[in-house]
Design a protein around this motif. Structure first.
Motif, PDB file in Angstrom:
ATOM      1  N   PRO A 189       0.785  -1.249   0.000  1.00 14.09           N
ATOM      2  CA  PRO A 189       0.000   0.000   0.000  1.00 14.09           C
ATOM      3  C   PRO A 189       0.809   1.289   0.000  1.00 14.09           C
ATOM      4  O   PRO A 189       0.246   2.361  -0.174  1.00 14.09           O
ATOM      5  CB  PRO A 189      -0.793  -0.120   1.299  1.00 14.09           C
ATOM      6  N   LYS A 190       2.124   1.205   0.186  1.00 12.88           N
ATOM      7  CA  LYS A 190       2.878   2.435   0.459  1.00 12.88           C
ATOM      8  C   LYS A 190       2.836   3.443  -0.689  1.00 12.88           C
ATOM      9  O   LYS A 190       2.888   4.650  -0.447  1.00 12.88           O
ATOM     10  CB  LYS A 190       4.323   2.111   0.819  1.00 12.88           C
ATOM     11  N   TYR A 191       2.713   2.969  -1.920  1.00 19.21           N
ATOM     12  CA  TYR A 191       2.728   3.896  -3.054  1.00 19.21           C
ATOM     13  C   TYR A 191       1.429   4.701  -3.130  1.00 19.21           C
ATOM     14  O   TYR A 191       1.452   5.920  -3.296  1.00 19.21           O
ATOM     15  CB  TYR A 191       2.969   3.130  -4.352  1.00 19.21           C
ATOM     16  N   ILE A 192       0.292   4.016  -3.003  1.00 17.04           N
ATOM     17  CA  ILE A 192      -0.982   4.755  -3.051  1.00 17.04           C
ATOM     18  C   ILE A 192      -1.152   5.593  -1.787  1.00 17.04           C
ATOM     19  O   ILE A 192      -1.721   6.696  -1.840  1.00 17.04           O
ATOM     20  CB  ILE A 192      -2.184   3.811  -3.265  1.00 17.04           C
ATOM     21  N   LEU A 193      -0.623   5.131  -0.649  1.00 17.16           N
ATOM     22  CA  LEU A 193      -0.693   5.941   0.568  1.00 17.16           C
ATOM     23  C   LEU A 193       0.099   7.238   0.397  1.00 17.16           C
ATOM     24  O   LEU A 193      -0.315   8.298   0.893  1.00 17.16           O
ATOM     25  CB  LEU A 193      -0.166   5.144   1.767  1.00 17.16           C
ATOM     26  N   LYS A 220      -1.427  11.028   0.524  1.00 15.78           N
ATOM     27  CA  LYS A 220      -0.863  12.060   1.396  1.00 15.78           C
ATOM     28  C   LYS A 220      -0.451  13.303   0.609  1.00 15.78           C
ATOM     29  O   LYS A 220      -0.727  14.431   1.025  1.00 15.78           O
ATOM     30  CB  LYS A 220       0.346  11.500   2.145  1.00 15.78           C
ATOM     31  N   ASP A 221       0.193  13.085  -0.538  1.00 16.22           N
ATOM     32  CA  ASP A 221       0.728  14.205  -1.318  1.00 16.22           C
ATOM     33  C   ASP A 221      -0.333  14.909  -2.163  1.00 16.22           C
ATOM     34  O   ASP A 221      -0.186  16.089  -2.492  1.00 16.22           O
ATOM     35  CB  ASP A 221       1.847  13.714  -2.248  1.00 16.22           C
ATOM     36  N   HIS A 222      -1.393  14.169  -2.535  1.00 13.90           N
ATOM     37  CA  HIS A 222      -2.418  14.731  -3.423  1.00 13.90           C
ATOM     38  C   HIS A 222      -3.832  14.461  -2.875  1.00 13.90           C
ATOM     39  O   HIS A 222      -4.656  13.830  -3.534  1.00 13.90           O
ATOM     40  CB  HIS A 222      -2.303  14.127  -4.827  1.00 13.90           C
ATOM     41  N   VAL A 227     -10.881   1.314   9.489  1.00 11.90           N
ATOM     42  CA  VAL A 227     -10.280   0.538   8.391  1.00 11.90           C
ATOM     43  C   VAL A 227      -9.160   1.287   7.683  1.00 11.90           C
ATOM     44  O   VAL A 227      -8.597   0.794   6.703  1.00 11.90           O
ATOM     45  CB  VAL A 227     -11.349   0.097   7.362  1.00 11.90           C
ATOM     46  N   ALA A 228      -8.828   2.491   8.159  1.00 10.56           N
ATOM     47  CA  ALA A 228      -7.711   3.240   7.573  1.00 10.56           C
ATOM     48  C   ALA A 228      -6.406   2.518   7.886  1.00 10.56           C
ATOM     49  O   ALA A 228      -6.244   1.903   8.945  1.00 10.56           O
ATOM     50  CB  ALA A 228      -7.682   4.657   8.132  1.00 10.56           C
ATOM     51  N   ILE A 229      -5.464   2.562   6.946  1.00 13.26           N
ATOM     52  CA  ILE A 229      -4.191   1.870   7.122  1.00 13.26           C
ATOM     53  C   ILE A 229      -3.033   2.829   6.902  1.00 13.26           C
ATOM     54  O   ILE A 229      -3.193   3.922   6.362  1.00 13.26           O
ATOM     55  CB  ILE A 229      -4.063   0.672   6.151  1.00 13.26           C
ATOM     56  N   GLY A 230      -1.854   2.384   7.333  1.00 19.09           N
ATOM     57  CA  GLY A 230      -0.630   3.134   7.109  1.00 19.09           C
ATOM     58  C   GLY A 230       0.436   2.209   6.559  1.00 19.09           C
ATOM     59  O   GLY A 230       0.214   0.998   6.424  1.00 19.09           O
ATOM     60  N   PRO A 231       1.616   2.744   6.222  1.00 16.86           N
ATOM     61  CA  PRO A 231       2.709   1.899   5.735  1.00 16.86           C
ATOM     62  C   PRO A 231       3.020   0.799   6.747  1.00 16.86           C
ATOM     63  O   PRO A 231       3.009   1.027   7.963  1.00 16.86           O
ATOM     64  CB  PRO A 231       3.872   2.884   5.601  1.00 16.86           C
TER      65      PRO A 231
END
Length: 351
Positions: free
Chosen positions: A317-321, A325-327, A341-345
């Motif tokens: 998930p790190k790329y879409i996360l 974050k950036d956009h 259900v929110a996730i992080g790296p």
């Protein structure tokens, strides 16, 4: 004079727009489904170029199985598939899901683009799923169509052996229904809408219903993923912007679909697009991990697959996360992902 010419050339090169020099080439693949159209929208609207990519889209494939075969053969570097990923991973293909092309990060059930259509005289009654018993039903084995009919049968308290499933590519389902070679089919848009319009007396028995959680991932092979993180982020940003444009401009998005799905008419595309934009959400959450896990679980319980795999090893998930974050503006028109259900790296899904 020669020195002046060289200086002039150097100055001109220095002021050439950076995008013209730094576009990264990328080969992408898609399937003939209305929910895949974010990819060509990103191409036609210039979003890929905006984010520094020069993308070539391969001919649309009939199913995700075909798209994965093309990925393995090197025809594409990133493709859009869902359920076929499961069988491919179990056969040894080291795939990584990077983001959704269709699905839902905010809730568990999501299948608005799926429907079952029956022919006139089939004996299948709208609203009575039990009437599917004993019928011949077309589906595409190992795809979301297959998962959907299996979910529908479970909902009707029927078993797969209570019907005859016929392996059929979605573009051929309408012809099979018209020829009375099948009683019904389980399909993704636009094919159910095409059948209802083109087959006299055809009836949509059920649409969606949150029977399954839709699987629709941007997928690539792990070695390519590990070597192309920056390209992946650019790709996901571009298609996320395309998705937002599609949600805001469904009629124009339908026009794009007619140029990429052979034989698709504008009125059919517009009707299908209304369902598609309900689950055009590139974000990932715990719901998408559970969707993959639940699909594996159903296929395993029914004996269709003989093994399963850890979903955590095949979703990154790190790329879409990072894009989220950036956009954040690219997702501002979507419902927020619930905190639960929110996730992080580094997120680890636990069933």
């Amino acid at each position: 004079m020669k020195r002046l010419l060289l200086l002039a050339l150097a100055f001109a090169l220095a002021w050439t727009p950076s995008g013209a020099q730094t576009l990264t080439k990328l080969k992408a693949g898609m399937v003939t489904g209305i929910d895949q159209i974010g990819l060509p929208i990103a191409l036609e609207r210039g979003f890929f170029e905006k984010y520094g990519l020069d993308v070539t889209i391969a001919r649309p494939y009939a199913t995700g199985v075909d798209a994965l075969n093309a990925l393995q053969a090197g025809e594409s570097e990133i493709v859009q598939v869902g359920v076929p990923m499961i069988g491919a991973v179990l056969r040894g293909m080291d795939l990584v899901a990077l983001g959704n092309y269709s699905g839902n990060a905010t809730k568990a059930g999501s299948d608005a683009t799926m429907a079952i259509v029956a022919r006139e005289g089939s004996g299948i009654v709208k609203g009575d799923l039990a009437s599917l018993k004993g019928k011949k039903i077309a589906t595409s084995f190992g795809t979301i169509n297959h998962l959907y009919i299996l979910g529908i049968l479970e909902k009707a308290r029927l078993k797969p052996e209570d019907v005859t499933l016929v392996n059929t590519p979605p573009p051929d389902m309408t012809v099979a229904l018209l020829a009375k070679g099948i009683d019904a089919f389980s399909g993704w848009d636009p094919w159910p809408i095409v059948a209802v319009k083109d087959v006299p007396g055809a009836v949509e028995i059920i649409r969606g219903g949150d029977v399954i959680s839709y699987l629709g991932f941007n997928v690539a092979l792990r070695p390519w993923v590990q070597a192309n993180g920056d390209t992946i982020e650019k790709f996901l940003a571009a298609v996320s912007e395309a998705d937002q444009w599609m949600r805001k401009n469904p009629k124009q998005a339908a026009q794009v679909a007619t140029r990429w799905i052979p034989g698709l008419k504008q009125e059919i595309a517009e009707a299908a697009m209304q369902f598609n934009i309900q689950q055009a959400d590139r974000r990932l959450s715990a719901n998408n991990y559970r969707a993959l896990y639940s699909a594996e679980d159903r296929l395993s319980r029914l004996g269709i697959i003989k093994a399963t795999f850890d979903v955590n090893k095949h979703i990154e998930p790190k790329y879409i996360l990072k894009v989220m974050k950036d956009h954040p503006e690219l997702f501002s028109d979507l419902p927020p992902i619930p905190e639960a259900v929110a996730i992080g790296p580094g997120y680890i899904f636990k069933p």
